[in-house]
Design a protein around this motif. Structure first.
Motif, short mmCIF file in Angstrom:
data_model
loop_
_atom_site.label_atom_id
_atom_site.label_comp_id
_atom_site.label_asym_id
_atom_site.label_seq_id
_atom_site.Cartn_x
_atom_site.Cartn_y
_atom_site.Cartn_z
N TYR A 70 1.47 -1.45 -0.09
CA TYR A 70 0.49 0.23 0.14
C TYR A 70 0.79 1.02 0.09
O TYR A 70 1.42 1.24 0.52
CB TYR A 70 -0.99 0.36 1.20
CG TYR A 70 -2.16 -1.31 1.21
CD1 TYR A 70 -3.13 -0.73 0.57
CD2 TYR A 70 -1.44 -2.60 1.89
CE1 TYR A 70 -3.81 -1.97 0.76
CE2 TYR A 70 -2.72 -3.48 2.00
CZ TYR A 70 -3.93 -3.02 0.90
OH TYR A 70 -4.76 -4.43 1.62
N TYR A 72 1.01 5.84 0.29
CA TYR A 72 1.05 7.18 1.63
C TYR A 72 -0.65 6.59 1.48
O TYR A 72 -1.69 7.31 2.50
CB TYR A 72 1.54 8.00 1.71
CG TYR A 72 1.91 8.64 -0.10
CD1 TYR A 72 0.67 10.04 0.59
CD2 TYR A 72 1.85 9.22 -0.54
CE1 TYR A 72 0.22 10.99 -0.63
CE2 TYR A 72 1.70 8.84 -1.27
CZ TYR A 72 0.76 10.47 -1.83
OH TYR A 72 0.60 11.58 -2.83
N GLY A 74 -3.67 5.13 0.95
CA GLY A 74 -3.99 3.71 1.41
C GLY A 74 -4.25 2.23 -0.37
O GLY A 74 -5.14 1.65 0.01
N ASP A 87 8.98 4.14 1.60
CA ASP A 87 7.90 2.77 2.29
C ASP A 87 8.71 1.59 2.33
O ASP A 87 8.70 1.12 3.37
CB ASP A 87 6.72 2.28 1.33
CG ASP A 87 5.59 3.45 1.02
OD1 ASP A 87 4.93 4.39 1.86
OD2 ASP A 87 5.33 3.79 -0.09
N ARG A 137 -2.68 4.48 7.06
CA ARG A 137 -3.21 4.22 5.33
C ARG A 137 -4.05 3.56 4.92
O ARG A 137 -5.24 3.49 4.33
CB ARG A 137 -1.99 3.59 5.20
CG ARG A 137 -0.31 4.48 5.05
CD ARG A 137 0.88 3.43 4.71
NE ARG A 137 2.05 4.77 4.41
CZ ARG A 137 2.87 4.68 4.01
NH1 ARG A 137 2.87 3.27 2.82
NH2 ARG A 137 3.74 5.75 3.49
#
Length: 646
Positions: A70, A72, A74, A87, A137
């Protein structure tokens, strides 16, 4: 250049490099999914890890899925890009925290009980940030905000006046509590690791074997010919699919894509079509045998077997679905809506043959869970084995390595939201316990309700619904169970009734305006006003708002007594009569039986519904006679073409 001249190899283009990078990235994700599912399955067969180790490993895999899959916002991103660097750094932080704990977990746990080292505090702070960001998220800002508020309350509560203040806690003490088995690695993560994930994996096994298509065809074959058939298809399909998905929104999106357009084509109003799908999908969270993740946590918090929870939840769940079914039937009757075209309805026998590979595993699950009282983890494992065995005999779609890969990836990636929510809930529980805020809130409910059970139940319902508006059902239930359940227990309510009450209203927040995520999802698919869909969903699901009060005021509704033959018969008969209450409630809400009825009729229906919900045969039997008599007379006159004065 001559035709056969040797060619000079050219460097791969940037696009080709990106594609290769994407393949490597997806391979890493798939490998992690396989590792996670393999560890989970092996640990059930042969418990290789101690509980604390297993919880940390489960947390690590779930949070890795959160950051590697995922972005930022979501949204799922299975490819590598420069934006993924941040990430990946967070994912490396997850791995570093897990390795730090696992390298000497006994020493770590001892330090968390005594004096934490400076390194422990740094790693704990990193872990807290990782959990809050991952939860933001995947679940939205509400749960991380609540967790952050509880941390700030623990830190600065000493400056608050009166009862809400406390002696104050240092940053070190707060992080130590969060970074322990009282917090992130506590009960919620434990339930997710031990039970929820395996049921999620079982649902994934069913999905890759075509559960959505088979359940759709099965519901169409069963209800397609009935009046208003598409709405009844939506209820059956969503009810069945909801038992294996555990998420109301996922259920709406999965089944609503075909049921809502069918309902609109049949003649149902778009608002009604969206509401039916939202209500039916939300009911999946309270429908045994596989309810939402919160149900497993309920069993853990109360110390009651999950099989017992399923049996207790069955009667309210059936009443919920029967009521919605009757509501759509009356709506179809009122608007003279018919069933689907015969050419669009599959034959039942061939569908049943195809659905056997999915129905048999569910039966295996129910029998092992309820009859043989085997642990839920092993029940899920046996059910998965049944899926594989049954699918091997399906010559049109035999179970293959591709099915296994898809199931493992679906379950592992799907677990990210549950792991993030459970970890964040652990932070809230830790802070409520440390500061005593949970006990203060519970006493506040008792004071506000004047120690009156009905008033306390009303306030508890409102808190559950308000919390559930911005939180996943699991998180909403955990927080209310921690803060409110003690007050209900002090009033003498049995633990199962108190916790089921909170669980039901945490689930129903998905259809309750102003923030009703399942209703909004249904509205989007129906192209209807979200607020109108939400209120229509409340009207359709009104029974669900009444039944929790019934089993709290009279626990015999769900806690059947089979200590003697007479008690067992009385309990079963009372339960069946309670189910009959769905009929007058539907007539009351629709203002229609087999024709439009006036206010006096509706008052009579309201009285009968209340009488049927009260588990006392002396009250229920006369009400049942009245309801069945009205049904017979009104239907008889409808068939004969006569009318009844309104």
């Amino acid at each position: 250049m001559p035709e056969n001249a040797p060619t000079t190899p050219t460097a791969p283009t940037l696009n080709e490099q990106e594609k290769k990078g994407d393949r490597i990235y997806r391979f890493i994700i798939s490998a992690l999914c396989f590792a996670m599912c393999t560890v989970q399955i092996v640990n059930v067969i042969y418990p290789f890890f101690i509980s604390s180790e297993f919880f940390v490993i489960h947390f690590m895999f779930g949070m890795l899925m959160c950051y590697l899959v995922y972005d930022y916002k979501g949204k799922k991103r299975y490819f590598y890009s420069p934006a993924k660097i941040f990430d990946i750094i967070l994912a490396l932080g997850v791995a570093a925290v897990a390795i730090y704990i696992l390298r000497d977990i006994d020493a770590f746990l001892l330090r968390m009980d005594l004096v934490a080292s400076p390194t422990d505090i740094v790693m704990g702070a990193i872990c807290t940030v990782i959990v809050l960001e991952g939860c933001r998220r995947l679940t939205g800002p509400s749960l991380p905000a609540i967790a952050l508020i509880t941390i700030l309350y623990a830190l600065f509560g000493k400056y608050l006046p009166g009862l809400i203040g406390h002696k104050g806690y240092s940053f070190t003490r707060i992080i130590k509590t969060i970074f322990s088995q009282q917090g992130i690695f506590g009960m919620p993560i434990g339930v997710s690791a031990n039970t929820v994930f395996l049921f999620l994996l079982f649902g994934a096994f069913l999905n890759v074997c075509g559960a959505d298509l088979i359940f759709r065809d099965l519901s169409t074959a069963l209800a397609g010919r009935k009046r208003g058939g598409p709405a009844k298809i939506a209820i059956i399909a969503s009810g069945i699919f909801g038992t294996i998905s555990g998420s109301s929104v996922a259920n709406v999106v999965s089944t609503g894509t075909f049921t809502i357009p069918m309902m609109k084509r049949c003649g149902y109003r778009p608002v009604f079509a969206g509401a039916v799908e939202a209500v039916a999908s939300t009911g999946g969270q309270i429908m045994p045998p596989i309810m939402g993740a919160a149900a497993f946590i309920l069993a853990e918090m109360t110390g009651i077997g999950y099989g017992t929870v399923c049996v207790a939840a069955a009667i309210p769940a059936f009443l919920y679905y029967i009521s919605v079914f009757i509501m759509v039937d009356v709506e179809a009757l009122k608007n003279d809506l018919h069933g689907m075209d015969e050419k669009d309805i599959p034959l039942l026998i061939p569908v049943l043959k195809r659905s056997a590979k999915l129905i048999i595993p569910v039966v295996v699950l129910i029998v092992t869970l309820v009859v043989f009282n085997i642990t839920p983890m092993r029940c899920a494992l046996y059910a998965m084995a049944a899926v594989v065995l049954c699918a091997l005999f399906d010559k049109n779609d035999r179970f293959s390595f591709k099915h296994l890969k898809n199931a493992f990836c679906q379950a592992a990636i799907g677990s990210a939201q549950i792991v993030a929510a459970c970890a964040a809930s652990g932070i809230v529980i830790a802070m409520l316990s440390l500061t005593g805020l949970g006990l203060k809130f519970s006493n506040f409910i008792l004071t506000l309700g004047g120690s009156n059970l009905v008033l306390c139940l009303v306030f508890s319902m409102l808190v559950s619904i308000i919390l559930g508006m911005g939180l996943p059902t699991t998180a909403a239930y955990i927080i209310t169970a921690t803060t409110i359940a003690p007050s209900l227990l002090k009033l003498g309510l049995p633990p199962l009734c108190a916790h089921l009450f909170l669980f039901y209203f945490a689930s129903l927040s998905c259809i309750t305006p102003p923030v009703a995520i399942a209703s909004y999802a249904g509205a989007a698919l129906a192209d209807a006003n979200p607020s109108k869909v939400g209120w229509e969903a409340v009207r359709l699901g009104i029974v669900a708002f009444l039944i929790p009060y019934s089993f709290c005021l009279t626990p015999g509704v769900i806690m059947l007594d089979f200590s003697s033959f007479a008690a067992g018969v009385t309990g079963v008969l009372s339960a069946l009569l309670t189910l009959l209450a769905a009929l007058p409630i539907a007539w009351l809400m629709q203002g229609y039986t087999y024709r439009k009825v006036g206010i006096l009729w509706r008052l009579l229906f309201a009285v009968c519904a209340v009488m049927l919900i009260i588990p006392d045969l002396i009250i229920e039997i006369p009400a049942a006679v009245i309801v069945l008599g009205i049904y017979y007379l009104h239907k008889r006159d409808y068939v004969k073409g006569r009318s009844i004065p309104a």
